[in-house]
Design an enzyme around this catalytic site. Structure first.
Site, PDB file in Angstrom:
ATOM      1  N   CYS A  91       0.797  -1.238   0.000  1.00 55.24           N
ATOM      2  CA  CYS A  91       0.000   0.000   0.000  1.00 55.24           C
ATOM      3  C   CYS A  91       0.825   1.282   0.000  1.00 55.24           C
ATOM      4  O   CYS A  91       0.302   2.350  -0.312  1.00 55.24           O
ATOM      5  CB  CYS A  91      -0.937   0.006   1.196  1.00 55.24           C
ATOM      6  N   HIS A 357      -8.782   4.016  -2.112  1.00 52.24           N
ATOM      7  CA  HIS A 357      -7.367   3.679  -1.947  1.00 52.24           C
ATOM      8  C   HIS A 357      -6.886   2.886  -3.170  1.00 52.24           C
ATOM      9  O   HIS A 357      -6.929   1.653  -3.168  1.00 52.24           O
ATOM     10  CB  HIS A 357      -7.230   2.874  -0.651  1.00 52.24           C
ATOM     11  N   CYS A 387       0.196   2.522   6.410  1.00 52.48           N
ATOM     12  CA  CYS A 387       0.399   1.159   6.886  1.00 52.48           C
ATOM     13  C   CYS A 387       0.568   0.254   5.664  1.00 52.48           C
ATOM     14  O   CYS A 387       0.174   0.617   4.544  1.00 52.48           O
ATOM     15  CB  CYS A 387      -0.772   0.703   7.745  1.00 52.48           C
TER      16      CYS A 387
END
Length: 401
Positions: A91, A357, A387
């Site tokens: 991510c 996202h 994260c």
């Protein structure tokens, strides 16, 4: 060490990551190419000066494979001397890619590079790239593997975040995102995406649900109960025996949305900027990536932030604005507790719970968002962090100039 400056930052709007999303018909190579083209055109840039394009991509297969960074640069009409490389730090890939571009500049190995990322989640679904971590029993056993949703619920359980806590955070994210749109705060950075005939396919983040309330979220069932019952709750409890039972509080409304998107950030040294007539917007003070415990998985941002602060010779009090990707509501709640950050200072324009996202692009997107916020508010310093799967965190500190 040479200083690295951000000269420009652009992003696509985020399109719903489904077949009926506005960006589904736009290939990932087009998403990336259009952002590179925007960087070139907005800055009247001779691309022969761009030495490398570094793009994050979490599922670099199929349409997103074959070193999408180099191919996107060619497709965007960049000089053939511009190299390209794709990177994957889950991510945080987009932020890691930008940090890598900055590192080239800071080390003196490049004068001008572009960082960023791309992910078309409607066309290349999450998990398409496979990997041993979740599916090889020996590997999964060694790392106490659980899916991220279980990790998010584990954080909520361990640190006492109730269903009302995470839902209230999600409602506030939606409210802030709507307020930011109403105030045109994203206008200078969002580049409308064009379709194959040059018509605008999307010019705004379409995932937002500003009508969200505590009541509407309260009607949603927790998303990860079945995964937990399948055995993953037991794995998490085996790793954290002080937990008697996982409290499942996360669902689609308080977790990040699946969307398509791309972003690009132009980074260079002072000399190249002066030579090309570019105006620096921010200086990159420091960055850091860390590993953290992989079962709880999503607590790495606080450790990465502390490491980046130490490298910059700064303290928490020196940061004016914080930006943490809203992978799940409990991730942000825990980060604020760990570093004692007031909610008024973090994710002030909403985040991925409201807007989505796009995995490989999000890191670059939030760095651009926090840069825009520094300029809008007249503040000086910001820290962006995410994260990361398998237990990691990446953080970057910038200072407005």
């Amino acid at each position: 060490m040479t200083e690295a400056y951000i000269y420009d930052a652009v992003r696509t709007p985020r399109g719903r990551g489904r077949k009926d999303g506005s960006l589904h018909e736009i290939t990932p190579i087009q998403l990336a190419s259009q952002m590179l083209g925007a960087i070139r055109d907005r800055n009247d840039l001779d691309t022969s000066h761009v030495e490398d394009v570094v793009l994050g991509c979490v599922a670099p297969v199929g349409e997103q494979g074959a070193d999408i960074a180099r191919v996107a640069a060619i497709n965007a009409g960049f000089a053939e001397t511009t190299a390209g490389v794709q990177v994957n730090r889950f991510c945080a890939s987009g932020l890691e890619a930008t940090n890598m571009a900055a590192a080239q500049v800071m080390s003196g190995q490049s004068d001008l590079s572009i960082g960023g990322g791309v992910e078309s989640m409607s066309r290349v679904p999450m998990g398409s790239d496979g990997g041993a971590w979740p599916v090889d029993p020996d590997v999964a056993w060694n790392s106490y593997f659980v899916p991220q949703g279980i990790s998010a619920d584990l954080i909520a359980t361990k640190y006492g975040h109730s269903r009302d806590d995470v839902d209230a955070y999600a409602v506030e994210s939606q409210r802030r995102a709507k307020a930011a749109y109403d105030d045109n705060r994203f206008k200078s950075s969002i580049i409308p995406v064009k379709d194959i005939i040059g018509m605008t396919a999307l010019d705004h983040d379409e995932y937002m649900r500003p009508e969200t309330t505590m009541q509407s979220l309260g009607a949603l069932k927790p998303s990860f109960v079945e995964q937990g019952a399948f055995g993953f709750d037991s794995v998490a409890i085996q790793r954290y025996p002080e937990i008697e039972k996982i409290n499942h509080v996360h669902h689609a409304g308080n977790s990040s949305g699946i969307v398509d998107g791309s972003a690009a950030i132009l980074v260079g040294n002072k000399e190249i900027g002066e030579r090309l007539g570019l105006k620096p917007r921010a200086r990159i003070r420091s960055f850091a990536s860390v590993g953290s415990e992989p079962t709880i998985m999503l607590t790495g941002p606080s450790f990465a932030a502390e490491k980046a602060l130490k490298r910059a010779g700064m303290s928490k009090a020196d940061i004016d604005v914080w930006e943490l990707n809203e992978a799940f509501a409990s991730v942000v709640l825990r980060f604020m507790e760990a570093l004692d950050i007031d909610h008024s200072d973090i994710n002030v324009n909403g985040g991925a719970i409201a807007m989505g996202h796009p995995l490989g692009a999000t890191g670059a997107m939030i760095l651009g968002t926090v840069l825009d916020e520094l300029e809008r508010s007249g503040k000086s310093t910001a820290l962006a962090t995410l994260c990361i799967g398998a237990g990691m965190g990446t953080a970057t500190i910038i200072e407005r100039v």
